[in-house]
Design an enzyme around this catalytic site. Structure first.
Site, PDB file in Angstrom:
ATOM      1  CB  THR A 116      -0.545   6.398   4.053  1.00 42.92           C
ATOM      2  OG1 THR A 116      -0.501   8.223   3.171  1.00 42.92           O
ATOM      3  CG2 THR A 116      -2.261   6.126   3.417  1.00 42.92           C
ATOM      4  CB  VAL A 156      -4.102  15.545  -4.197  1.00 43.29           C
ATOM      5  CG1 VAL A 156      -4.824  14.247  -4.246  1.00 43.29           C
ATOM      6  CG2 VAL A 156      -5.756  16.554  -4.347  1.00 43.29           C
ATOM      7  N   GLY A 157      -1.979  14.223  -2.912  1.00 46.55           N
ATOM      8  CA  GLY A 157      -1.137  12.617  -3.093  1.00 46.55           C
ATOM      9  C   GLY A 157      -1.537  11.735  -4.189  1.00 46.55           C
ATOM     10  CG  ASP A 158       0.058   7.795  -3.234  1.00 49.58           C
ATOM     11  OD1 ASP A 158       0.735   8.707  -2.442  1.00 49.58           O
ATOM     12  OD2 ASP A 158       0.558   6.820  -3.365  1.00 49.58           O
ATOM     13  N   GLY A 208       3.283   6.153   1.410  1.00 49.67           N
ATOM     14  CA  GLY A 208       5.044   6.769   0.806  1.00 49.67           C
ATOM     15  C   GLY A 208       4.557   7.959   0.329  1.00 49.67           C
ATOM     16  N   GLY A 213       4.242  10.669  -2.183  1.00 48.95           N
ATOM     17  CA  GLY A 213       2.773  10.850  -3.141  1.00 48.95           C
ATOM     18  C   GLY A 213       3.326  11.314  -4.360  1.00 48.95           C
TER      19      GLY A 213
HETATM   20  N1  GLY Z   1       1.139   8.461   0.337  1.00 44.56           N
HETATM   21  C1  GLY Z   1       0.380   9.610   0.894  1.00 44.56           C
HETATM   22  C2  GLY Z   1       0.757  11.649   0.171  1.00 44.56           C
HETATM   23  O1  GLY Z   1       1.664  11.589  -0.827  1.00 44.56           O
HETATM   24  O2  GLY Z   1      -0.444  12.148  -0.106  1.00 44.56           O
END
Ligand code: GLY
Length: 354
Positions: free
Chosen positions: A193, A222-224, A245, A247
């Site tokens: 990321t 969907v992540g963070d 990281g 997410g």
């Molecule tokens: N940090 C990006 C994700 O987990 O998608």
């Protein structure tokens, strides 16, 4: 009370700061954290990563040094990393289980806490620009999938062919994940990321994050990165944060907002303590690093890993990660300018007086 304040002061003490030396601007960037193996890092590979990180850092620094806005600086830095095939954002994004590249991004302005985010977009070359357009040209904060793409078309974004985002290395990672029944963590040794945070000469801060997510993601995962408060947060009263990281853990901890909230509480505490002449400002410089490290420790306690970058109103440019490495860089008006990959490679101090 006196004893408590003295204890807190001692706990926060690292190096003395001199307010008059505080940088007028500062910038930090990341290109992902993860289980990086120094043995796998050939000189050529290192040079390629460092060159792209330096280009991103220089693009953002130039804007800040010339008096430009934090918001413009972070976009300039992130676009360069989105356009580089080395990072998991824009070109070079990881593949989903279905063999597509689905992009997430978010951006936040610390002046007014206006924010924009997009998730699961497949045809926008620079997702950070679409996130910013959601922020500035819609009454929403987050758009997803086909709706976000329709919004992009309406706002004049050219549709980028999906092949643009695909790279052989990322396709091979998906094939290996499927063939060997691996989890994303086994093939995504680094999360990749990208993100940037900045303080400009007017005292405004901004944060942005962009990603392809995790290899083999399914079911609209969907992540963070596109979640305001998890992967991105900016508030002029406290800090600007971007995360990288695993997410799911960053969402559960609410990492970016948690760091800003703790720093804001600390700033309020400091104001009271200073008024009572209980807490010399010289003793408080370690707070941003300590708070970021504490929040990352909380992520680790739950089983997650990754890292964060942050800047503060005083000009700190801080990294914190619980992985072996994080592609990263920082520059300040006080002359700091460095990129690093593995832990402990920094030459400069995070404190504004260096
Ligand atoms: N940090 C990006 C994700 O987990 O998608």
């Amino acid at each position: 009370m006196k004893k408590l304040l003295a204890l807190v002061a001692l706990a926060l003490m690292t190096q003395p700061a001199h307010a008059e030396d505080a940088p007028k601007w500062s910038l930090a960037i990341h290109g992902g954290a993860g289980t990086l193996d120094p043995a796998q890092m050939t000189p050529e590979k290192r040079a390629a990563y460092e060159a792209d990180l330096q280009r991103a850092l220089d693009a953002g620094s130039k804007i800040l040094a010339e008096g430009g806005a934090a918001m413009d600086a972070i976009k300039a830095a992130i676009i360069i990393m989105e356009d580089s095939p080395l990072f998991n954002a824009g070109k070079g994004a990881v593949f989903t289980w279905d063999g597509t590249n689905e992009l997430d991004a978010s951006i936040m302005d610390g002046r007014d806490r206006s924010a924009g985010a997009i998730a699961g977009v497949k045809t926008v070359k620079n997702p950070i620009l679409l996130a910013d357009t959601v922020r500035t040209q819609s009454e929403h904060v987050m758009l997803m999938g086909a709706g976000a793409e329709a919004f992009a078309v309406e706002k004049g974004f050219a549709a980028t062919p999906p092949e643009y985002f695909a790279t052989p290395a990322r396709r091979e990672a998906l094939e290996r994940l499927k063939a060997e029944k691996l989890s994303a963590l086994h093939v995504d040794h680094k999360f990749g990321t990208v993100g940037a945070v900045a303080l400009d000469q007017s005292g405004n801060m901004a944060a942005g994050t962009s990603t392809g997510g995790m290899t083999g993601k399914r079911w609209g995962r969907v992540g963070d990165a596109p979640l305001i408060g998890a992967g991105t947060y900016a508030d002029n009263r406290a800090c600007a944060v971007s995360a990288t990281g695993w997410g799911e853990y960053f969402i559960r901890v609410g990492v970016a907002h948690e760091i800003c909230a703790r720093l804001r509480a600390f700033e309020e505490f400091k104001t009271i303590a200073e008024a009572e002449e209980e807490l010399p400002v010289e003793l408080t410089n370690g707070a941003p690093q300590r708070i970021a490290d504490d929040v990352m420790a909380d992520v680790a306690k739950l089983g997650g890993d990754g890292g964060v970058i942050l800047v503060t109103p005083e000009g700190h440019a801080v990294f914190s990660f619980n992985t072996t490495g994080m592609y990263r860089g920082r520059a300040t008006s006080a002359g700091v300018n460095e990129v690093a990959i593995f832990g402990g490679e920094e030459k400069a101090s995070a404190t504004p007086d260096h």
